[in-house]
Scaffold this motif. Structure first.
Motif, PDB file in Angstrom:
ATOM      1  N   ALA A 258       9.872  11.220  -4.351  1.00 40.46           N
ATOM      2  CA  ALA A 258       9.171   9.859  -3.824  1.00 40.46           C
ATOM      3  C   ALA A 258       9.752   8.846  -4.915  1.00 40.46           C
ATOM      4  N   THR A 259      10.669   9.449  -5.957  1.00 34.83           N
ATOM      5  CA  THR A 259      10.994   8.374  -6.713  1.00 34.83           C
ATOM      6  C   THR A 259      12.386   7.631  -5.702  1.00 34.83           C
ATOM      7  N   GLY A 260      12.995   8.892  -5.462  1.00 39.20           N
ATOM      8  CA  GLY A 260      13.924   7.836  -4.022  1.00 39.20           C
ATOM      9  C   GLY A 260      13.511   6.910  -3.345  1.00 39.20           C
ATOM     10  N   LYS A 261      12.290   7.499  -2.863  1.00 35.08           N
ATOM     11  CA  LYS A 261      12.359   6.670  -1.387  1.00 35.08           C
ATOM     12  C   LYS A 261      11.757   4.887  -2.343  1.00 35.08           C
ATOM     13  N   LEU A 262      10.842   5.254  -3.456  1.00 34.49           N
ATOM     14  CA  LEU A 262      11.085   4.019  -4.787  1.00 34.49           C
ATOM     15  C   LEU A 262      11.665   3.511  -4.346  1.00 34.49           C
ATOM     16  N   ILE A 263      12.884   3.852  -5.142  1.00 33.90           N
ATOM     17  CA  ILE A 263      14.390   3.162  -5.398  1.00 33.90           C
ATOM     18  C   ILE A 263      14.799   2.429  -5.040  1.00 33.90           C
ATOM     19  N   GLU A 264      14.568   2.460  -2.691  1.00 33.23           N
ATOM     20  CA  GLU A 264      14.997   2.099  -2.470  1.00 33.23           C
ATOM     21  C   GLU A 264      14.385   1.103  -1.756  1.00 33.23           C
TER      22      GLU A 264
ATOM     23  N   PRO B 174       0.546  -0.729   0.620  1.00 29.35           N
ATOM     24  CA  PRO B 174       0.075   0.013   0.142  1.00 29.35           C
ATOM     25  C   PRO B 174       1.274   1.675  -0.499  1.00 29.35           C
ATOM     26  N   GLU B 175       2.359   1.615   0.335  1.00 29.28           N
ATOM     27  CA  GLU B 175       2.919   2.256   0.294  1.00 29.28           C
ATOM     28  C   GLU B 175       3.526   2.379  -0.693  1.00 29.28           C
ATOM     29  N   VAL B 176       3.522   1.632  -1.684  1.00 23.54           N
ATOM     30  CA  VAL B 176       4.634   2.103  -2.824  1.00 23.54           C
ATOM     31  C   VAL B 176       3.590   2.398  -3.258  1.00 23.54           C
ATOM     32  N   ALA B 177       1.866   1.941  -3.640  1.00 20.84           N
ATOM     33  CA  ALA B 177       1.158   2.161  -4.365  1.00 20.84           C
ATOM     34  C   ALA B 177       0.421   3.862  -3.903  1.00 20.84           C
ATOM     35  N   ARG B 178       0.907   4.047  -2.629  1.00 16.76           N
ATOM     36  CA  ARG B 178       0.262   5.702  -2.935  1.00 16.76           C
ATOM     37  C   ARG B 178       1.416   6.132  -3.148  1.00 16.76           C
ATOM     38  N   LEU B 179       2.843   5.765  -2.950  1.00 13.38           N
ATOM     39  CA  LEU B 179       3.790   6.826  -3.577  1.00 13.38           C
ATOM     40  C   LEU B 179       4.104   6.450  -4.877  1.00 13.38           C
TER      41      LEU B 179
ATOM     42  N   ALA C 279      10.449  16.228   4.653  1.00 13.41           N
ATOM     43  CA  ALA C 279      10.329  16.643   2.444  1.00 13.41           C
ATOM     44  C   ALA C 279       9.417  16.718   2.529  1.00 13.41           C
ATOM     45  N   LEU C 280       8.086  15.954   2.956  1.00  9.82           N
ATOM     46  CA  LEU C 280       6.980  15.650   2.412  1.00  9.82           C
ATOM     47  C   LEU C 280       5.930  16.985   2.757  1.00  9.82           C
ATOM     48  N   GLY C 281       6.169  17.479   4.287  1.00  6.16           N
ATOM     49  CA  GLY C 281       5.775  18.341   4.715  1.00  6.16           C
ATOM     50  C   GLY C 281       6.089  19.459   4.537  1.00  6.16           C
ATOM     51  N   ARG C 282       7.940  20.086   4.011  1.00  4.46           N
ATOM     52  CA  ARG C 282       8.078  21.288   3.457  1.00  4.46           C
ATOM     53  C   ARG C 282       7.282  21.026   2.370  1.00  4.46           C
ATOM     54  N   SER C 283       7.402  20.391   1.086  1.00  7.74           N
ATOM     55  CA  SER C 283       6.839  20.632  -0.219  1.00  7.74           C
ATOM     56  C   SER C 283       4.641  20.680   0.480  1.00  7.74           C
ATOM     57  N   GLN C 284       4.304  19.989   1.363  1.00 11.96           N
ATOM     58  CA  GLN C 284       2.581  20.463   1.131  1.00 11.96           C
ATOM     59  C   GLN C 284       2.607  21.842   2.206  1.00 11.96           C
ATOM     60  N   ASN C 285       3.456  22.543   2.423  1.00 14.17           N
ATOM     61  CA  ASN C 285       3.655  23.807   2.927  1.00 14.17           C
ATOM     62  C   ASN C 285       3.751  24.231   1.603  1.00 14.17           C
ATOM     63  N   GLU C 286       5.138  24.109   0.879  1.00 13.06           N
ATOM     64  CA  GLU C 286       5.292  25.136  -0.309  1.00 13.06           C
ATOM     65  C   GLU C 286       3.876  25.174  -0.818  1.00 13.06           C
ATOM     66  N   ILE C 287       3.432  24.110  -1.124  1.00 10.54           N
ATOM     67  CA  ILE C 287       1.837  23.984  -1.949  1.00 10.54           C
ATOM     68  C   ILE C 287       0.709  24.571  -1.548  1.00 10.54           C
TER      69      ILE C 287
ATOM     70  N   ALA D 282       1.122  10.809   6.550  1.00 11.77           N
ATOM     71  CA  ALA D 282       0.109  10.577   7.761  1.00 11.77           C
ATOM     72  C   ALA D 282       0.473   9.609   7.652  1.00 11.77           C
ATOM     73  N   LEU D 283       0.762   8.718   6.596  1.00 15.79           N
ATOM     74  CA  LEU D 283       0.917   7.046   6.668  1.00 15.79           C
ATOM     75  C   LEU D 283       2.175   7.186   6.300  1.00 15.79           C
ATOM     76  N   THR D 284       3.023   7.816   6.047  1.00 19.68           N
ATOM     77  CA  THR D 284       4.936   6.843   6.690  1.00 19.68           C
ATOM     78  C   THR D 284       4.971   6.539   7.799  1.00 19.68           C
ATOM     79  N   TRP D 285       6.579   6.218   7.787  1.00 15.36           N
ATOM     80  CA  TRP D 285       6.989   5.777   9.360  1.00 15.36           C
ATOM     81  C   TRP D 285       8.245   6.413   9.065  1.00 15.36           C
ATOM     82  N   SER D 286       8.846   6.918   7.979  1.00 16.78           N
ATOM     83  CA  SER D 286      10.187   7.076   8.378  1.00 16.78           C
ATOM     84  C   SER D 286      10.083   8.876   8.196  1.00 16.78           C
ATOM     85  N   THR D 287      10.561   9.063   9.049  1.00 15.97           N
ATOM     86  CA  THR D 287      11.299  10.525   9.743  1.00 15.97           C
ATOM     87  C   THR D 287      11.054  11.598   8.854  1.00 15.97           C
TER      88      THR D 287
END
Length: 189
Positions: free
Chosen positions: A52-58, A4-9, A123-131, A113-118
């Motif tokens: 997101a791509t960097g996280k998927l490549i892991e 599910p996390e992969v699909a979400r990303l 990084a997503l929070g900074r992007s969300q604030n920018e958006i 909200a559903l990720t485990w990695s701080t």
């Protein structure tokens, strides 16, 4: 990472690529040449795609490491062309673009909200604030000034301080607590 996390990303990456393609296409319109709001949105979308791509490549499975498909890229281009065709002037184009940015902001919120990695969540929070900042700026550009006609998703919530009610002193606990007010940091039973 689990399925599910992969699909979400992947959905997040697809939405960010779509927003970037729309910004790039609207930037070629007569009214959108050198439009800083579109440039900001395209750059923000690209940063989200990279994260997101960097996280998927892991991921250890090669199947999960795949990039966006050709169908996704063609679909994004068609959506961008359609939005550019329908938006003849600046306000209409910015409204359509703001709708896509709101969708991206929701996807960012879900992924964050559903990720485990701080680090990833930061990084997503900074992007969300920018958006969200970009959405507020677009709302001001469209509506002229911040009024009640600005969509709810682009306004900041008003925060009021909460008043604290005094502790209850009725019943058995209240009677016991009266004698120990200054002696104990807390009363535990």
């Amino acid at each position: 990472m689990i399925d599910p996390e992969v699909a979400r990303l992947r959905r997040l990456r697809a939405e960010a690529l779509r927003v970037r393609q729309i910004a790039r296409r609207l930037g070629t319109a007569r009214w959108g040449v050198d439009e800083p709001l579109l440039e900001r949105g395209a750059c923000a979308g690209w940063r989200i795609v990279r994260v997101a791509t960097g996280k998927l490549i892991e991921h250890p499975y090669l199947r999960y490491q795949q990039g966006p498909g050709l169908g996704s890229l063609l679909g994004n281009r068609l959506a961008a062309e359609w939005i550019a065709l329908l938006s003849k002037d600046r306000p209409a184009g910015l409204k359509a673009y703001a709708a896509e940015l709101e969708s991206l902001s929701r996807q960012l919120g879900d992924a964050r909200a559903l990720t485990w990695s701080t680090d990833f969540s930061d990084a997503l929070g900074r992007s969300q604030n920018e958006i969200k900042s970009l959405l507020r700026t677009i709302a001001v550009e469209i509506h002229g000034a911040e009024t009640e006609s600005v969509p709810l998703a682009t306004r900041q919530p008003v925060r009021t301080p909460r008043t604290q009610s005094p502790p209850r002193t009725d019943g058995l606990v209240g009677e016991l607590a009266k004698g120990f007010e200054g002696d104990w940091p807390y009363l535990a039973f």
